[in-house]
Design an enzyme around this catalytic site. Structure first.
Site, PDB file in Angstrom:
ATOM      1  N   HIS A  60      14.435   5.767  -0.412  1.00 36.45           N
ATOM      2  CA  HIS A  60      13.755   6.857  -0.440  1.00 36.45           C
ATOM      3  C   HIS A  60      13.029   7.252  -1.490  1.00 36.45           C
ATOM      4  CE1 HIS A  60      17.683   7.679   2.197  1.00 36.45           C
ATOM      5  NE2 HIS A  60      16.609   7.885   3.087  1.00 36.45           N
TER       6      HIS A  60
ATOM      7  N   LYS B 282       0.939  -1.057   0.119  1.00 31.07           N
ATOM      8  CA  LYS B 282       0.074  -0.062   0.058  1.00 31.07           C
ATOM      9  C   LYS B 282       0.869   1.258   0.146  1.00 31.07           C
ATOM     10  CE  LYS B 282      -4.433   1.653   0.441  1.00 31.07           C
ATOM     11  NZ  LYS B 282      -5.115   1.305   1.696  1.00 31.07           N
ATOM     12  N   HIS B 283       0.752   1.976  -1.156  1.00 28.41           N
ATOM     13  CA  HIS B 283       1.553   3.337  -1.117  1.00 28.41           C
ATOM     14  C   HIS B 283       2.871   3.075  -1.083  1.00 28.41           C
ATOM     15  CE1 HIS B 283      -2.060   5.653  -0.763  1.00 28.41           C
ATOM     16  NE2 HIS B 283      -2.300   5.384   0.259  1.00 28.41           N
TER      17      HIS B 283
ATOM     18  N   ASN C 170      13.076   5.651   7.450  1.00 28.20           N
ATOM     19  CA  ASN C 170      13.546   4.776   7.999  1.00 28.20           C
ATOM     20  C   ASN C 170      12.702   3.380   8.138  1.00 28.20           C
ATOM     21  OD1 ASN C 170      16.131   5.730   8.791  1.00 28.20           O
ATOM     22  ND2 ASN C 170      14.840   7.412  10.438  1.00 28.20           N
TER      23      ASN C 170
END
Length: 538
Positions: A538, A289-290, A432
Site C-alpha cells: 500500500h 513509473k510512480h 490491488n
C-alpha cells in the site's frame, strides 16, 4: 517532577577561551586546532586527537593532566570526570555554580568539538558482535549532551563540516559565538546523539532477534536537502539510516542532476523489484513509473530484457525509472537513451555504457556495487498521524514457497515459470494488483485499484493497447499466466482473466469462496496454484 529553572538569562555573546577537542574522525581537526590556538584559545584534548595536534607543534593539554587521572581501560574512561563535565555544565552566571567551580578547581570549557566512534560504519560493514559493541561511544555522547544542554554558555560541534562556520563566526565576532548559533548547534548535537542511539538500539534488536521492541527509534543522517517533496509546496530531505543494503541510498551518482523525492522513491521501488531476479539466472529489467512497474522482463541479454519490458507499456515508460540486475553495457545503454528516462540504476556500468549515457547529461545514472538480498528481512516504516508503523521487509520469495495445485489441471512447465515470474512482479505492484506474464515478460499490469476485478480489466486493456502498438491482431494476454498478490475474493476477477485469454492463475488463496473460484477455474480449464503467501503493498 520537573526540575525548576533558575531563569538566569543566557548571554548573547560568549568568548571562547578554552576548547576541548576529542574526535574519532580527524578530518580538519589539526586545522581547527591551529586556528583556535592563533586566536588565543587554550586547547584540551585526549588520546589520538591529542597526538595528532601535538605532532603539528600546536600547544595542547592532555585532559588527563587536567583531571589528574590517566586514561584507563583502553581509553574507555578518560573524560567521564567532574572536572570535564563540570566545565561543560556550569552556569557561569549562577553564584552557586561559580562557588562550586572555585572550590573544586573546575575550569570552564567554552567549546566542545566531538565526533563519535564510527558505530554506524562498523555496523554497516557487518563486523562481529564484540567489535560492534566496542564501537559504542559512551563518553562522547555524554559530553555532547552536556555541552548541548548548557548551550547558553557552550558551543558544541559534532561534525568536521561544522568547523568552517565556527571559525568564520569567531573571526567576525572577536572570538565570540552568538546565542542563536549556540542554540542551532545544540539542536544538531541532540539530533546526532539521538540518531546514534537509534542505530545502536536497532542493531541490538536485530542481533537479538527482537522484532517488536518496546521502544523503536529510527534515525538517519541527512544525505541531501531536496528541492521539494512529492509536490513543490512540500519540503523534504533524504536521510540514510546506515542499513547495510545496496540500493538508492548507498548508490553513487555517476552523472545527471540531483534526484528528486519522487525519483528516489521510484528508483528504490525499481531496484528492489529487479533484485528479485538473480543475475546468475539471466539479465532482467524493470521499468517503473510512480512506484509501480509498467514493464518487467528477463532476456538473453540486457538489451533484450529492456526491449521486452518496454513493449509491455511503452506509453507509461516515458519518463520512468529503469533498473537492471547486471552491469549496464554499451548495447543496452544505446537502446535505453532512445527513450526519455529519468534514472537508470544498475549494480555497475561499463566505461563504454557511461560514455553513451553521457550524451544525455540530465539522465541520472546510479551504480550500487551490487544487488540487495531479496530474502533479507530488515525494516520498513511509514508515518501515520501521531505514530509510526514499522514492519519487517516483505522478504517472501516465490521460489521458497510450497506451491499447491488446486485445480484439476496442473500447469505446464512453461505456465509454471510464467506464474512464478508474474507473482514475483506482483509483489512490487501496489494493491490491488494483477499481473499477466508470458515467456518471462509482463504483458499486462493492473495496479492500485479498489476492486481486484478492475485491476484485472485494466491490465487486459493495457495488453490490448500494447498489442495494437506492436501491430498484433490479438493481445499477449492470450495464453498467459496471471498473478494476484492477494486472494481472489469472487469468481468475477477470475472470469476477467479468462476473458483476457489467461490459461493459468497463481494467487495466495485463503478466501471464503476459494471452492467457488476453483470450480470456476475447472469449468474453464484453467490451472490454478495457491502460494499461501500474500503480498499486499500500500
Amino acid at each position: 517532577m520537573a526540575i525548576a529553572s533558575k531563569k538566569i538569562p543566557a548571554p548573547d555573546k560568549v568568548k571562547v577561551r578554552t576548547a576541548l577537542l576529542s574526535v574519532s574522525d580527524k578530518t580538519g581537526i589539526v586545522e581547527l586546532a591551529r586556528a583556535l590556538h592563533e586566536m588565543g584559545v587554550r586547547l584540551l584534548s585526549t588520546g589520538g586527537t591529542h597526538k595528532a595536534i601535538a605532532a603539528e607543534g600546536i600547544p595542547v593539554t592532555d585532559v588527563s593532566d587536567v583531571t589528574g587521572f590517566p586514561e584507563i581501560m583502553d581509553g574507555r574512561v578518560k573524560t567521564l570526570h567532574p572536572l570535564v563535565h563540570g566545565g561543560l555544565l556550569a552556569i557561569r552566571d549562577d553564584q552557586e555554580h561559580q562557588a562550586a567551580m572555585a572550590e573544586h578547581g573546575i575550569g570552564a570549557i567554552d567549546l566542545l568539538a566531538i565526533n563519535l566512534y564510527p558505530f554506524e560504519e562498523v555496523r554497516a560493514k557487518g563486523e562481529d558482535y564484540p567489535t560492534t559493541v566496542e564501537n559504542i561511544d559512551i563518553g562522547g555522547p555524554a559530553m555532547l549532551r552536556a555541552a548541548a544542554k548548557n548551550h547558553a554558555y557552550v558551543t558544541v560541534l559534532t561534525d568536521p563540516s561544522d568547523y568552517p562556520a565556527l571559525l568564520q563566526s569567531l573571526r567576525f565576532d572577536d572570538g565570540c559565538t552568538s546565542y542563536e548559533y549556540r542554540k542551532s548547534q545544540a539542536a544538531k548535537a541532540f539530533a546526532r546523539t539521538a540518531a546514534y542511539d537509534a542505530a545502536i538500539s536497532n542493531w541490538f534488536a536485530e542481533a537479538l532477534g527482537i522484532e517488536i521492541p518496546r521502544y523503536r527509534v529510527i534515525g538517519g543522517v541527512l544525505k541531501e536537502k531536496m528541492r521539494y517533496g512529492e509536490n513543490p509546496h512540500q519540503s523534504a530531505g533524504f536521510y540514510v539510516t546506515g542499513e547495510n543494503r545496496k540500493g538508492v541510498a548507498t548508490a553513487t551518482l555517476l552523472q545527471g542532476k540531483q534526484l528528486s523525492y519522487n525519483n528516489i522513491n521510484d528508483t528504490d521501488a525499481a531496484f528492489e523489484l529487479v533484485s528479485g531476479f538473480l543475475p546468475e539466472n539471466g539479465p532482467a529489467c524493470a521499468i517503473i513509473k510512480h512506484a509501480n512497474p509498467c514493464g518487467v522482463a528477463v532476456g538473453s541479454s540486457l538489451v533484450e530484457a529492456y526491449k521486452r519490458a518496454l513493449a509491455c507499456d511503452p506509453t507509461s515508460a516515458f519518463g520512468g525509472i529503469i533498473a537492471l540486475n547486471r552491469m549496464l553495457d554499451a548495447e543496452a545503454a544505446e537502446e535505453i537513451i532512445k527513450l526519455f528516462t529519468e534514472v537508470i540504476i544498475a549494480p555497475e556500468a561499463s566505461p563504454e555504457a557511461c560514455a553513451i549515457v553521457a550524451r544525455k547529461p540530465n539522465l541520472r545514472l546510479l551504480v550500487t556495487g551490487g544487488l540487495p538480498d531479496p530474502r533479507e528481512r530488515g525494516l520498513s516504516a511509514k508515518t501515520v498521524a501521531g505514530g509510526l508503523l514499522v514492519q519487517t521487509r516483505d522478504n517472501g520469495i516465490v521460489e521458497d514457497l510450497d506451491l499447491r495445485v488446486v485445480t484439476k489441471r496442473a500447469p505446464t512447465p512453461s505456465e509454471l515459470e510464467d506464474m512464478k515470474f508474474a507473482f514475483k512482479v506482483a509483489k512490487h505492484v501496489k494493491s490491488n494488483a494483477v499481473v499477466y506474464a508470458k515467456d518471462g515478460t509482463t504483458v499486462g499490469i493492473g495496479a492500485g485499484q479498489m476492486s481486484r476485478v478492475d485491476s484485472a480489466r485494466i491490465a487486459a486493456i493495457k495488453a490490448e493497447e500494447a498489442a495494437r502498438l506492436m501491430g498484433l491482431d490479438k493481445p499477449l494476454t492470450v495464453g498467459s499466466a496471471v498473478a494476484s498478490e492477494a486472494f481472489l475474493p469472487f469468481p468475477d476477477s477470475l472470469l476477467s482473466m479468462v476473458e483476457a485469454g489467461a490459461t493459468a492463475v497463481i494467487q495466495p488463496g485463503g478466501s471464503m469462496r476459494d471452492d467457488e473460484v476453483i470450480r470456476t477455474a475447472d469449468e474453464h480449464g484453467i490451472a490454478m496454484v495457491f502460494t499461501g503467501m500474500r503480498h499486499f503493498l500500500h
